[in-house]
Motif scaffolding. Structure first.
Motif, PDB file in Angstrom:
ATOM      1  N   THR A 227     -18.849  11.207  11.827  1.00 48.36           N
ATOM      2  CA  THR A 227     -17.822  11.639  10.874  1.00 48.36           C
ATOM      3  C   THR A 227     -17.246  10.423  10.174  1.00 48.36           C
ATOM      4  OG1 THR A 227     -17.212  13.537  12.250  1.00 48.36           O
ATOM      5  CG2 THR A 227     -15.623  12.839  10.586  1.00 48.36           C
ATOM      6  N   GLY A 228     -17.130  10.496   8.857  1.00 45.32           N
ATOM      7  CA  GLY A 228     -16.513   9.423   8.079  1.00 45.32           C
ATOM      8  C   GLY A 228     -15.110   9.813   7.651  1.00 45.32           C
ATOM      9  N   LEU A 229     -14.158   8.915   7.859  1.00 43.54           N
ATOM     10  CA  LEU A 229     -12.760   9.163   7.505  1.00 43.54           C
ATOM     11  C   LEU A 229     -12.263   8.089   6.541  1.00 43.54           C
ATOM     12  CD1 LEU A 229     -11.304   9.940  11.057  1.00 43.54           C
ATOM     13  CD2 LEU A 229     -12.154  11.580   9.366  1.00 43.54           C
ATOM     14  N   ASP A 230     -11.450   8.503   5.572  1.00 40.66           N
ATOM     15  CA  ASP A 230     -10.878   7.548   4.626  1.00 40.66           C
ATOM     16  C   ASP A 230      -9.648   8.194   3.990  1.00 40.66           C
ATOM     17  OD1 ASP A 230     -12.313   4.834   3.328  1.00 40.66           O
ATOM     18  OD2 ASP A 230     -10.703   5.694   2.116  1.00 40.66           O
ATOM     19  N   SER A 231      -8.772   7.367   3.455  1.00 42.30           N
ATOM     20  CA  SER A 231      -7.575   7.882   2.780  1.00 42.30           C
ATOM     21  C   SER A 231      -7.790   8.065   1.285  1.00 42.30           C
ATOM     22  CB  SER A 231      -6.394   6.934   3.012  1.00 42.30           C
ATOM     23  OG  SER A 231      -6.667   5.653   2.466  1.00 42.30           O
ATOM     24  N   SER A 232      -8.940   7.613   0.768  1.00 39.93           N
ATOM     25  CA  SER A 232      -9.203   7.642  -0.672  1.00 39.93           C
ATOM     26  C   SER A 232     -10.086   8.827  -1.056  1.00 39.93           C
ATOM     27  CB  SER A 232      -9.899   6.345  -1.104  1.00 39.93           C
ATOM     28  OG  SER A 232     -10.478   6.485  -2.386  1.00 39.93           O
TER      29      SER A 232
END
Length: 254
Positions: free
Chosen positions: A59-64
């Motif tokens: 899973t990839g997580l980012d705020s953008s």
């Protein structure tokens, strides 16, 4: 700050992905079932994790939102979601939290790391890489131009804080980690010229300085900064420049 620009970030994809390669090479896990790429950006680091652990749920997580959109296009078979690195804690069963050049933007990350490791199962790993380049000319000159220009008041406090010494991270993680591997690597990236250095930092370290400015101010700031960079980074025999880039690596196993 304004949202991140995947296209600007990926102009130097090979150079930006190399530390992720080096970090992943030191992760002591053969076949984790659940893997998280915190601060996945446009998916270049996530792609490495998928290639190394093809049977894992990654899973990839980012705020953008912009970065996540680029990552989903790049890896349509991978799950991506929005998350705040400062408050996020891994779900039960997560065996690897991989974080390539994200936590330097989180002011209290020194407190976040032990919380993440505590949430991992026995044998779980937190693997982190952060730029440690605040003393490099590229960043010293950002602060110089910011302090000496008509925008000084507007940009007061724009610079992020330097990283603590490696020992501070070791002491913070040792109570919750069975094994800690911590080191620095200094890269010397071969770039086309001083303008390429400016392009490099425009998508990362320079953003807190130029995002608050109006268009005309941005152009003036960029021109002054380029002049300083040109002086600080002399060309090599073939006309290139070397961007010296220290990075801190941490691999903590619970």
């Amino acid at each position: 700050m304004a949202d991140w620009s995947p296209s600007t970030y990926l102009k130097f994809e090979d150079e930006r992905t190399r530390p992720a390669h080096d970090l992943l090479a030191r992760v002591p896990l053969e076949a984790p079932a659940l893997v998280v790429d915190m601060g996945c950006g446009p998916g270049n680091s996530t792609e490495l994790l998928v290639e190394r652990y093809p049977a894992a749920e990654v899973t990839g997580l980012d705020s953008s939102p912009n970065m996540l959109a680029e990552a989903r296009q790049r890896l349509p078979g991978v799950s991506f979601a929005e998350a705040d690195a400062g408050s996020w804690i891994p779900d039960i069963g997560t065996q690897l939290v991989f974080a390539n050049a994200i936590y330097q933007w989180v002011p209290d990350h020194l407190a976040v790391f032990p919380r993440i490791v505590t949430a991992l199962p026995e044998g779980g790993v937190l693997a982190v890489q952060m730029p440690d380049n605040m003393a490099e000319p590229s960043h010293v000159l950002m602060r110089k131009v910011a302090a000496e220009g008509p925008w000084a008041t507007k940009l007061k406090g724009a610079a992020r804080q330097p990283l603590p010494p490696a020992r501070v991270y070791y002491d913070a993680l040792r109570p919750v980690a069975r094994h800690i591997d911590i080191w620095h690597t200094i890269y010397n990236h071969v770039l086309d010229g001083p303008a390429a250095i400016v392009e490099w930092v425009k998508s990362t370290g320079l953003r807190p300085f130029i995002d608050p400015l109006e268009t005309a101010e941005r152009e003036q700031f960029a021109a002054r900064y380029l002049a300083e960079i040109t002086e600080a980074y002399p060309r090599t025999v073939d006309g290139k420049v070397l961007l010296r880039f220290p990075r801190l690596f941490i691999v903590a196993a619970k």
